[in-house]
Design a protein around this motif. Structure first.
Motif, PDB file in Angstrom:
ATOM      1  N   LEU A  96      -4.931   4.824  -9.429  1.00 53.43           N
ATOM      2  CA  LEU A  96      -4.625   3.400  -9.559  1.00 53.43           C
ATOM      3  C   LEU A  96      -4.727   2.881 -10.985  1.00 53.43           C
ATOM      4  O   LEU A  96      -3.981   1.968 -11.368  1.00 53.43           O
ATOM      5  CB  LEU A  96      -5.558   2.584  -8.655  1.00 53.43           C
ATOM      6  CG  LEU A  96      -5.437   2.861  -7.147  1.00 53.43           C
ATOM      7  CD1 LEU A  96      -6.502   2.096  -6.384  1.00 53.43           C
ATOM      8  CD2 LEU A  96      -4.053   2.500  -6.631  1.00 53.43           C
ATOM      9  N   TRP A  97      -5.646   3.440 -11.778  1.00 53.06           N
ATOM     10  CA  TRP A  97      -5.888   2.875 -13.118  1.00 53.06           C
ATOM     11  C   TRP A  97      -5.923   3.917 -14.225  1.00 53.06           C
ATOM     12  O   TRP A  97      -6.261   3.584 -15.363  1.00 53.06           O
ATOM     13  CB  TRP A  97      -7.228   2.115 -13.119  1.00 53.06           C
ATOM     14  CG  TRP A  97      -7.274   1.044 -12.091  1.00 53.06           C
ATOM     15  CD1 TRP A  97      -6.532  -0.100 -12.068  1.00 53.06           C
ATOM     16  CD2 TRP A  97      -8.087   1.014 -10.916  1.00 53.06           C
ATOM     17  NE1 TRP A  97      -6.829  -0.829 -10.960  1.00 53.06           N
ATOM     18  CE2 TRP A  97      -7.786  -0.187 -10.226  1.00 53.06           C
ATOM     19  CE3 TRP A  97      -9.057   1.867 -10.381  1.00 53.06           C
ATOM     20  CZ2 TRP A  97      -8.398  -0.536  -9.037  1.00 53.06           C
ATOM     21  CZ3 TRP A  97      -9.677   1.511  -9.188  1.00 53.06           C
ATOM     22  CH2 TRP A  97      -9.342   0.334  -8.530  1.00 53.06           C
ATOM     23  N   GLY A  98      -5.592   5.157 -13.927  1.00 51.63           N
ATOM     24  CA  GLY A  98      -5.632   6.197 -14.953  1.00 51.63           C
ATOM     25  C   GLY A  98      -4.539   6.029 -15.997  1.00 51.63           C
ATOM     26  O   GLY A  98      -3.670   5.152 -15.903  1.00 51.63           O
ATOM     27  N   PHE A 105       1.854   6.747  -9.703  1.00 55.02           N
ATOM     28  CA  PHE A 105       1.672   5.952  -8.500  1.00 55.02           C
ATOM     29  C   PHE A 105       2.522   4.695  -8.474  1.00 55.02           C
ATOM     30  O   PHE A 105       3.333   4.500  -7.562  1.00 55.02           O
ATOM     31  CB  PHE A 105       0.195   5.566  -8.333  1.00 55.02           C
ATOM     32  CG  PHE A 105      -0.050   4.689  -7.137  1.00 55.02           C
ATOM     33  CD1 PHE A 105      -0.095   5.234  -5.863  1.00 55.02           C
ATOM     34  CD2 PHE A 105      -0.223   3.309  -7.267  1.00 55.02           C
ATOM     35  CE1 PHE A 105      -0.317   4.427  -4.742  1.00 55.02           C
ATOM     36  CE2 PHE A 105      -0.434   2.499  -6.166  1.00 55.02           C
ATOM     37  CZ  PHE A 105      -0.483   3.058  -4.904  1.00 55.02           C
ATOM     38  N   TRP A 106       2.358   3.809  -9.452  1.00 53.68           N
ATOM     39  CA  TRP A 106       2.948   2.479  -9.357  1.00 53.68           C
ATOM     40  C   TRP A 106       4.468   2.508  -9.355  1.00 53.68           C
ATOM     41  O   TRP A 106       5.099   1.719  -8.645  1.00 53.68           O
ATOM     42  CB  TRP A 106       2.423   1.586 -10.485  1.00 53.68           C
ATOM     43  CG  TRP A 106       0.972   1.273 -10.329  1.00 53.68           C
ATOM     44  CD1 TRP A 106      -0.069   1.728 -11.083  1.00 53.68           C
ATOM     45  CD2 TRP A 106       0.385   0.448  -9.308  1.00 53.68           C
ATOM     46  NE1 TRP A 106      -1.268   1.251 -10.606  1.00 53.68           N
ATOM     47  CE2 TRP A 106      -1.021   0.449  -9.523  1.00 53.68           C
ATOM     48  CE3 TRP A 106       0.893  -0.289  -8.252  1.00 53.68           C
ATOM     49  CZ2 TRP A 106      -1.900  -0.253  -8.709  1.00 53.68           C
ATOM     50  CZ3 TRP A 106       0.016  -0.993  -7.438  1.00 53.68           C
ATOM     51  CH2 TRP A 106      -1.356  -0.978  -7.669  1.00 53.68           C
ATOM     52  N   SER A 107       5.070   3.395 -10.133  1.00 56.51           N
ATOM     53  CA  SER A 107       6.543   3.475 -10.114  1.00 56.51           C
ATOM     54  C   SER A 107       7.041   3.915  -8.744  1.00 56.51           C
ATOM     55  O   SER A 107       8.028   3.387  -8.225  1.00 56.51           O
ATOM     56  CB  SER A 107       7.034   4.434 -11.194  1.00 56.51           C
ATOM     57  OG  SER A 107       6.550   5.754 -10.970  1.00 56.51           O
ATOM     58  N   TRP A 111       9.193   1.618  -5.944  1.00 58.83           N
ATOM     59  CA  TRP A 111      10.415   2.152  -5.350  1.00 58.83           C
ATOM     60  C   TRP A 111      10.272   2.261  -3.829  1.00 58.83           C
ATOM     61  O   TRP A 111      11.222   1.976  -3.076  1.00 58.83           O
ATOM     62  CB  TRP A 111      10.758   3.507  -5.950  1.00 58.83           C
ATOM     63  CG  TRP A 111      11.665   4.380  -5.147  1.00 58.83           C
ATOM     64  CD1 TRP A 111      11.472   5.670  -4.803  1.00 58.83           C
ATOM     65  CD2 TRP A 111      12.949   4.027  -4.585  1.00 58.83           C
ATOM     66  NE1 TRP A 111      12.515   6.151  -4.059  1.00 58.83           N
ATOM     67  CE2 TRP A 111      13.449   5.156  -3.914  1.00 58.83           C
ATOM     68  CE3 TRP A 111      13.704   2.864  -4.588  1.00 58.83           C
ATOM     69  CZ2 TRP A 111      14.659   5.167  -3.247  1.00 58.83           C
ATOM     70  CZ3 TRP A 111      14.930   2.870  -3.912  1.00 58.83           C
ATOM     71  CH2 TRP A 111      15.398   4.012  -3.261  1.00 58.83           C
ATOM     72  N   THR A 112       9.078   2.615  -3.345  1.00 65.23           N
ATOM     73  CA  THR A 112       8.862   2.695  -1.903  1.00 65.23           C
ATOM     74  C   THR A 112       9.011   1.332  -1.248  1.00 65.23           C
ATOM     75  O   THR A 112       9.586   1.215  -0.155  1.00 65.23           O
ATOM     76  CB  THR A 112       7.458   3.274  -1.602  1.00 65.23           C
ATOM     77  OG1 THR A 112       7.326   4.552  -2.234  1.00 65.23           O
ATOM     78  CG2 THR A 112       7.251   3.429  -0.107  1.00 65.23           C
ATOM     79  N   LEU A 309      -4.363   6.143   0.836  1.00 61.05           N
ATOM     80  CA  LEU A 309      -3.814   4.896   0.296  1.00 61.05           C
ATOM     81  C   LEU A 309      -2.617   4.421   1.119  1.00 61.05           C
ATOM     82  O   LEU A 309      -2.463   3.220   1.375  1.00 61.05           O
ATOM     83  CB  LEU A 309      -3.407   5.099  -1.166  1.00 61.05           C
ATOM     84  CG  LEU A 309      -4.550   5.225  -2.168  1.00 61.05           C
ATOM     85  CD1 LEU A 309      -4.009   5.594  -3.554  1.00 61.05           C
ATOM     86  CD2 LEU A 309      -5.355   3.933  -2.254  1.00 61.05           C
ATOM     87  N   LEU A 310      -1.776   5.353   1.541  1.00 62.40           N
ATOM     88  CA  LEU A 310      -0.645   4.986   2.403  1.00 62.40           C
ATOM     89  C   LEU A 310      -1.134   4.365   3.710  1.00 62.40           C
ATOM     90  O   LEU A 310      -0.603   3.337   4.169  1.00 62.40           O
ATOM     91  CB  LEU A 310       0.194   6.229   2.709  1.00 62.40           C
ATOM     92  CG  LEU A 310       1.124   6.728   1.616  1.00 62.40           C
ATOM     93  CD1 LEU A 310       1.655   8.113   1.970  1.00 62.40           C
ATOM     94  CD2 LEU A 310       2.272   5.775   1.412  1.00 62.40           C
TER      95      LEU A 310
END
Length: 334
Positions: A96-98, A105-107, A111-112, A309-310
């Motif tokens: 989440l913050w690396g 993750f965020w990209s 997109w998801t 997380l999902l």
């Protein structure tokens, strides 16, 4: 005021006795409903083995640095013990913050969300339109229903492989576009067209289910409501807005929720269409698979963390979605 006293016990009549303990209540419940427990026991055992145990073990892996190099394994006659260690919430913090959180993750999360929203909107919109058409009295309606439900009846891998052949550079789609002197997109190579192709294929596979579900909902609406609305001078749009949509509310809320969950976790279409050759078109579930099984060393801990997380994202969405529906139902009741 007179209170009746039982002379034998010294207690007031009508007083409740002490509440039995938990063990006693469970014993009474088992004695009374033992047959029901016996019937659901096989299902509970199967769910525990196939769902609960993997979930708990996956949650444990997320708190370690387990990968294919430090887990227990057997090579020939030699057994190598596990050497991974407990690292707490470091995997979640890294995802989440690396430093590479956006790329890893965020990209994929953004997109998801786009993928899910676009597919569910297309599923519902096209499915509702086809359901409205098939609900009319027209000749050959049974034949049309059969044809339109075929994409759902055909196995997913057959459908996806068929689309993959058609979307190839020399496939039928680009050949047709070339014959019209139109641009021939790189459906399986360019990021934008990969995403467009994924939404198109998933829409093709998902519309029949939505159509059948909404058609059942349309047929359950009392025809007298339409007749009353027509007598009151309502036009077609007003009948659709004030009769059809409210009548489909319960069905729509259910199929949209199922559509969001299924599309958010749609592994087969993305994986079969692109494999590991389209990193920017991977949704979270396929990216989690890639981390755990598509690279070396296999990062089991981070892949399991993506799975948790999902699950958390879908639980939060489902909770807010149901609360929003209940609030709207209360407002309509008022």
């Amino acid at each position: 005021m007179t209170v009746a006293i039982d002379r034998a016990t010294g207690k007031r009549r009508g007083d409740r006795g002490p509440r039995p303990g938990l063990g006693q209540r469970l014993k009474r419940g088992y004695q009374k409903h033992w047959y029901a427990y016996a019937m659901i026991a096989p299902v509970a055992i199967v769910l525990g083995v196939l769902v609960l145990y993997p979930l708990v073990y996956g949650l444990y892996l997320t708190l370690t640095d387990a990968n294919s190099l430090n887990t227990a394994r057997t090579i020939g006659v030699n057994h190598i013990d596990a050497t991974y260690k407990f690292i707490g919430l470091d995997n979640y913090a890294d995802i989440l913050w690396g430093d590479t959180a956006y790329d890893r993750f965020w990209s994929h999360f953004i997109w998801t969300i786009v993928w899910t929203a676009a597919c569910v909107a297309l599923h519902y919109g096209i499915g509702l339109g086809l359901a409205l058409l098939l609900n009319q009295k027209l000749r050959g309606r049974t034949f049309y229903r059969l044809i339109l439900i075929l994409p759902w009846a055909v196995p997913t891998f057959v459908t996806v492989f068929g689309w993959r052949f058609m979307l190839a550079d020399s496939g039928i789609i680009n050949s047709f576009l070339g014959s019209l002197h139109l641009p021939e997109p790189s459906w399986l190579e360019d990021t934008f067209w990969q995403r467009f192709a994924a939404i198109m294929v998933n829409t093709w596979c998902g519309v029949p289910f939505m159509m059948v579900s909404l058609l059942g909902g349309l047929q359950s609406i009392d025809s007298s409501l339409y007749e009353a609305a027509e007598m009151d001078g309502a036009n077609a749009w007003q009948r659709f807005r004030y009769v059809t949509l409210p009548g489909l509310r319960s069905v729509s809320s259910t199929v949209v929720l199922l559509g969001v969950i299924w599309t958010f976790n749609q592994f087969a279409i993305i994986f079969l269409l692109f494999g590991n050759t389209a990193p920017d078109a991977q949704i979270l579930v396929t990216w989690a698979y890639y981390l755990g099984f598509g690279q070396q060393p296999r990062d089991f801990a981070q892949s399991a963390a993506y799975g948790i997380l999902l699950l958390a994202i879908l639980i939060v969405f489902t909770s807010f979605y149901r609360r929003w529906l209940n609030r709207n139902d209360q407002q309509l009741a008022i």
